[in-house]
Design a protein around this motif. Structure first.
Motif, PDB file in Angstrom:
ATOM      1  N   LEU A 246      49.434  43.603  54.442  1.00 33.55           N
ATOM      2  CA  LEU A 246      48.312  43.797  55.348  1.00 33.55           C
ATOM      3  C   LEU A 246      46.983  43.542  54.645  1.00 33.55           C
ATOM      4  CD1 LEU A 246      49.622  46.986  57.186  1.00 33.55           C
ATOM      5  CD2 LEU A 246      49.879  44.581  57.843  1.00 33.55           C
ATOM      6  N   PRO A 247      45.924  43.287  55.431  1.00 34.48           N
ATOM      7  CA  PRO A 247      44.622  42.982  54.814  1.00 34.48           C
ATOM      8  C   PRO A 247      44.159  44.009  53.795  1.00 34.48           C
ATOM      9  CG  PRO A 247      44.551  42.479  57.152  1.00 34.48           C
ATOM     10  CD  PRO A 247      45.882  43.135  56.903  1.00 34.48           C
ATOM     11  N   ALA A 248      44.459  45.298  54.025  1.00 29.79           N
ATOM     12  CA  ALA A 248      44.020  46.329  53.087  1.00 29.79           C
ATOM     13  C   ALA A 248      44.651  46.167  51.713  1.00 29.79           C
ATOM     14  CB  ALA A 248      44.343  47.715  53.654  1.00 29.79           C
ATOM     15  N   ASP A 249      45.824  45.514  51.642  1.00 27.66           N
ATOM     16  CA  ASP A 249      46.533  45.346  50.368  1.00 27.66           C
ATOM     17  C   ASP A 249      46.345  43.974  49.750  1.00 27.66           C
ATOM     18  OD1 ASP A 249      47.694  47.926  50.401  1.00 27.66           O
ATOM     19  OD2 ASP A 249      49.201  47.234  51.831  1.00 27.66           O
ATOM     20  N   VAL A 250      45.872  43.016  50.523  1.00 23.61           N
ATOM     21  CA  VAL A 250      45.792  41.641  50.027  1.00 23.61           C
ATOM     22  C   VAL A 250      44.885  41.537  48.807  1.00 23.61           C
ATOM     23  CG1 VAL A 250      44.918  39.339  50.607  1.00 23.61           C
ATOM     24  CG2 VAL A 250      46.465  40.505  52.165  1.00 23.61           C
ATOM     25  N   GLY A 251      43.853  42.383  48.735  1.00 20.46           N
ATOM     26  CA  GLY A 251      42.959  42.349  47.582  1.00 20.46           C
ATOM     27  C   GLY A 251      43.684  42.568  46.270  1.00 20.46           C
ATOM     28  N   TYR A 252      44.707  43.438  46.275  1.00 20.22           N
ATOM     29  CA  TYR A 252      45.494  43.670  45.057  1.00 20.22           C
ATOM     30  C   TYR A 252      46.272  42.412  44.673  1.00 20.22           C
ATOM     31  CZ  TYR A 252      44.516  48.662  45.460  1.00 20.22           C
ATOM     32  OH  TYR A 252      43.891  49.884  45.512  1.00 20.22           O
ATOM     33  N   TRP A 253      46.844  41.759  45.681  1.00 27.04           N
ATOM     34  CA  TRP A 253      47.590  40.525  45.426  1.00 27.04           C
ATOM     35  C   TRP A 253      46.672  39.459  44.847  1.00 27.04           C
ATOM     36  CZ3 TRP A 253      52.872  39.471  46.750  1.00 27.04           C
ATOM     37  CH2 TRP A 253      53.551  40.576  47.260  1.00 27.04           C
ATOM     38  N   GLN A 254      45.489  39.322  45.428  1.00 23.77           N
ATOM     39  CA  GLN A 254      44.563  38.315  44.943  1.00 23.77           C
ATOM     40  C   GLN A 254      44.093  38.621  43.525  1.00 23.77           C
ATOM     41  OE1 GLN A 254      41.672  38.510  48.119  1.00 23.77           O
ATOM     42  NE2 GLN A 254      42.646  36.842  49.273  1.00 23.77           N
ATOM     43  N   MET A 255      43.850  39.900  43.239  1.00 23.84           N
ATOM     44  CA  MET A 255      43.427  40.276  41.892  1.00 23.84           C
ATOM     45  C   MET A 255      44.523  39.963  40.880  1.00 23.84           C
ATOM     46  SD  MET A 255      41.808  43.880  40.505  1.00 23.84           S
ATOM     47  CE  MET A 255      43.155  44.917  41.056  1.00 23.84           C
ATOM     48  N   LEU A 256      45.776  40.294  41.220  1.00 23.97           N
ATOM     49  CA  LEU A 256      46.890  40.000  40.324  1.00 23.97           C
ATOM     50  C   LEU A 256      47.034  38.498  40.109  1.00 23.97           C
ATOM     51  CD1 LEU A 256      50.389  41.642  40.380  1.00 23.97           C
ATOM     52  CD2 LEU A 256      50.185  39.173  40.223  1.00 23.97           C
ATOM     53  N   GLU A 257      46.982  37.735  41.195  1.00 23.58           N
ATOM     54  CA  GLU A 257      47.180  36.288  41.089  1.00 23.58           C
ATOM     55  C   GLU A 257      46.072  35.624  40.280  1.00 23.58           C
ATOM     56  OE1 GLU A 257      47.416  35.409  45.196  1.00 23.58           O
ATOM     57  OE2 GLU A 257      49.532  35.976  45.396  1.00 23.58           O
ATOM     58  N   LYS A 258      44.829  36.018  40.515  1.00 20.14           N
ATOM     59  CA  LYS A 258      43.718  35.426  39.768  1.00 20.14           C
ATOM     60  C   LYS A 258      43.803  35.779  38.286  1.00 20.14           C
ATOM     61  CE  LYS A 258      40.519  35.294  43.687  1.00 20.14           C
ATOM     62  NZ  LYS A 258      39.294  35.901  44.295  1.00 20.14           N
ATOM     63  N   THR A 259      44.180  37.023  37.990  1.00 18.14           N
ATOM     64  CA  THR A 259      44.324  37.439  36.598  1.00 18.14           C
ATOM     65  C   THR A 259      45.409  36.633  35.899  1.00 18.14           C
ATOM     66  OG1 THR A 259      43.595  39.691  37.114  1.00 18.14           O
ATOM     67  CG2 THR A 259      44.867  39.394  35.085  1.00 18.14           C
ATOM     68  N   ALA A 260      46.565  36.522  36.545  1.00 20.96           N
ATOM     69  CA  ALA A 260      47.675  35.780  35.957  1.00 20.96           C
ATOM     70  C   ALA A 260      47.332  34.304  35.781  1.00 20.96           C
ATOM     71  CB  ALA A 260      48.930  35.940  36.817  1.00 20.96           C
ATOM     72  N   GLU A 261      46.707  33.710  36.790  1.00 16.02           N
ATOM     73  CA  GLU A 261      46.325  32.293  36.702  1.00 16.02           C
ATOM     74  C   GLU A 261      45.411  32.052  35.509  1.00 16.02           C
ATOM     75  OE1 GLU A 261      44.698  30.680  40.271  1.00 16.02           O
ATOM     76  OE2 GLU A 261      46.311  31.468  41.519  1.00 16.02           O
ATOM     77  N   ALA A 262      44.442  32.934  35.294  1.00 18.27           N
ATOM     78  CA  ALA A 262      43.502  32.760  34.189  1.00 18.27           C
ATOM     79  C   ALA A 262      44.218  32.851  32.846  1.00 18.27           C
ATOM     80  CB  ALA A 262      42.394  33.802  34.275  1.00 18.27           C
ATOM     81  N   VAL A 263      45.128  33.812  32.702  1.00 21.20           N
ATOM     82  CA  VAL A 263      45.863  33.966  31.440  1.00 21.20           C
ATOM     83  C   VAL A 263      46.770  32.762  31.199  1.00 21.20           C
ATOM     84  CG1 VAL A 263      47.588  35.339  30.213  1.00 21.20           C
ATOM     85  CG2 VAL A 263      45.750  36.488  31.472  1.00 21.20           C
ATOM     86  N   LEU A 264      47.506  32.354  32.226  1.00 17.25           N
ATOM     87  CA  LEU A 264      48.425  31.229  32.087  1.00 17.25           C
ATOM     88  C   LEU A 264      47.686  29.943  31.747  1.00 17.25           C
ATOM     89  CD1 LEU A 264      50.680  32.241  35.057  1.00 17.25           C
ATOM     90  CD2 LEU A 264      51.516  31.887  32.735  1.00 17.25           C
ATOM     91  N   SER A 265      46.533  29.749  32.351  1.00 15.08           N
ATOM     92  CA  SER A 265      45.727  28.572  32.036  1.00 15.08           C
ATOM     93  C   SER A 265      45.268  28.601  30.586  1.00 15.08           C
ATOM     94  CB  SER A 265      44.528  28.508  32.983  1.00 15.08           C
ATOM     95  OG  SER A 265      43.708  27.398  32.672  1.00 15.08           O
ATOM     96  N   SER A 266      44.902  29.779  30.094  1.00 19.14           N
ATOM     97  CA  SER A 266      44.427  29.882  28.712  1.00 19.14           C
ATOM     98  C   SER A 266      45.527  29.589  27.704  1.00 19.14           C
ATOM     99  CB  SER A 266      43.840  31.274  28.459  1.00 19.14           C
ATOM    100  OG  SER A 266      44.855  32.262  28.365  1.00 19.14           O
ATOM    101  N   TYR A 267      46.799  29.759  28.110  1.00 20.88           N
ATOM    102  CA  TYR A 267      47.942  29.447  27.246  1.00 20.88           C
ATOM    103  C   TYR A 267      48.450  28.022  27.452  1.00 20.88           C
ATOM    104  CZ  TYR A 267      48.803  34.226  25.498  1.00 20.88           C
ATOM    105  OH  TYR A 267      48.725  35.453  24.855  1.00 20.88           O
TER     106      TYR A 267
END
Length: 414
Positions: free
Chosen positions: A5-26
């Motif tokens: 639901l919209p109230a939870d999507v922010g957590y998903w987006q935060m996780l995905e953006k964090t992971a994408e940044a780390v994976l890109s740095s590696y």
């Protein structure tokens, strides 16, 4: 299967953006592959006598009579795509990652769903333990940046080479056969099909039997021992705290050598939030050139539960501005004014009070939206080509300015 639901999507987006940044740095590149694959792919790679294939996989026959399955995990599909498209011919040392839904017909409970989501990371073409260590460090960095690492512990083990594992398997079967009357029905079934899975049984009586089983590490060949010793040495040098768990096995047949899990006690029975290891023989088994491989997968739902428990708060999706327009002329002008703002201030997010309503009702909607600014248009503003800008977060902060100055005014405020 569940909705996000919209109230939870922010957590998903935060996780995905964090992971994408780390994976890109590696230096890892994203790959996307189908949710539906041929059933045979999973039978061959995961193993026909695993729980995933025997009990949990959503498999069906389509109109053409082809056996298809919803993917229960990501590694098999990733390897299939790598082999099919010759990705290792272009670059024999590949680093890839993916994310998306997986499907298993399990008993739903907290942290376990029949449609669940994983972030998967795979590295190909490196034989030494240094790439195993890289993946463990990469996973730790993601977990740290998500704010959940303090509640996790790392367990590692080695399954050895294929030959070493087969030798240990026989020793284990010989031992367990002497205690078959103390095994539960599930363990008896596994005894002749997948005996290593008995090592991580949750049945207390079976655990007591397993406590006296031969130690897997004692059955390793010298090359496997050297690989594992190198892994431990580099983890020590990197300051990684871990426990060697000789009972740690993975539920999929393709694993060999290193296996590892990040485990928490905060999620009840579903304590593993990240798990992986080596599967050096899988690429060749699925028709590619022989190549080494190692990877891991993170359970996104479980990580989000930990993020919420840790008090992590995602960035708000509240707009910067909310356009309040009273009267037909103002509503028409509001649409044009909003588009000009979006063209010239693309970073400024804006909601338009579509549907009209009284000034009071629109202001209530503006306040509920979380916006910082209300941009007000009425009959006077339309006739005078002005606009009122009111702060929704500071008392008394309201100005009336020419519409031609609105963009500069908001740019200065933003």
């Amino acid at each position: 299967m569940h909705d996000i639901l919209p109230a939870d999507v922010g957590y998903w987006q935060m996780l995905e953006k964090t992971a994408e940044a780390v994976l890109s740095s590696y230096g890892y590149s994203e790959i996307r592959f189908p949710i539906v694959e041929k059933t045979e792919l999973f039978l061959r790679s995961i193993g026909e006598v695993t729980d995933v294939v025997e009990k949990e996989m959503y498999a069906f026959v389509d109109r053409n009579g082809d056996g298809l399955a919803l993917r229960p995990e990501g590694t098999a599909g990733c390897v299939r795509a790598v082999v099919e498209h010759g990705l290792l011919h272009e670059n024999p040392m590949r680093r890839l990652w993916y994310r998306g839904p997986m499907f298993r017909h399990e008993r739903p409970q907290k942290g376990r769903y029949r449609q669940f989501h994983q972030l998967g990371v795979e590295a190909y073409g490196v034989a030494g333990p240094d790439i195993d260590v890289e993946l463990i460090l990469l996973s730790r960095r993601i977990l740290r940046q998500l704010g959940v690492a303090a509640d996790l512990r790392l367990e590692i083990n080695t399954l050895g080479s294929v030959d070493a594992r087969l030798a240990y398997r026989q020793r284990l079967v010989d031992y367990l056969s002497q205690h078959v009357d103390q095994l539960d029905d599930d363990s008896r079934r596994r005894l002749q099909t997948n005996p290593l899975r008995i090592l991580d049984s949750k049945n207390e009586a079976v655990k007591a039997v397993v406590a006296g089983a031969p130690n897997m590490l004692e059955s390793m060949d010298e090359a496997s021992k050297a690989h594992f010793a190198g892994l431990c040495s580099m983890l020590d040098a990197s300051g990684v705290t871990y426990t060697v768990n000789p009972r740690l096995v993975r539920g999929l047949d393709y694993y060999s050598q290193t296996v590892f899990e990040w485990i928490t006690d905060s999620l009840g029975a579903q304590g593993t939030v990240c798990a992986g290891g080596r599967y050096d023989g899988l690429i060749e088994f699925l028709g590619g050139r022989a190549s080494q491989a190692v990877g891991f997968a993170m359970g996104i739902e479980r990580l989000i539960s930990m993020m919420q428990a840790a008090g992590r708060v995602p960035a708000t999706n509240a707009p910067d501005g909310f356009v309040v327009a009273v009267g037909e002329a103002a509503q028409r002008q509001a649409v044009l004014l909003s588009e000009r703002l979006r063209d010239q201030l693309p970073a400024f997010t804006l909601l338009n009070a579509a549907g009209g309503g009284s000034f009071k009702s629109q202001m209530k909607r503006a306040d509920r939206s979380g916006a910082r600014w209300a941009i007000l248009l009425g009959e006077d503003e339309v006739s005078q080509s002005t606009v009122a800008v009111k702060s929704l977060r500071a008392e008394g902060d309201q100005v009336v300015i020419p519409q031609s100055e609105l963009i500069a005014h908001l740019a200065a405020k933003n």
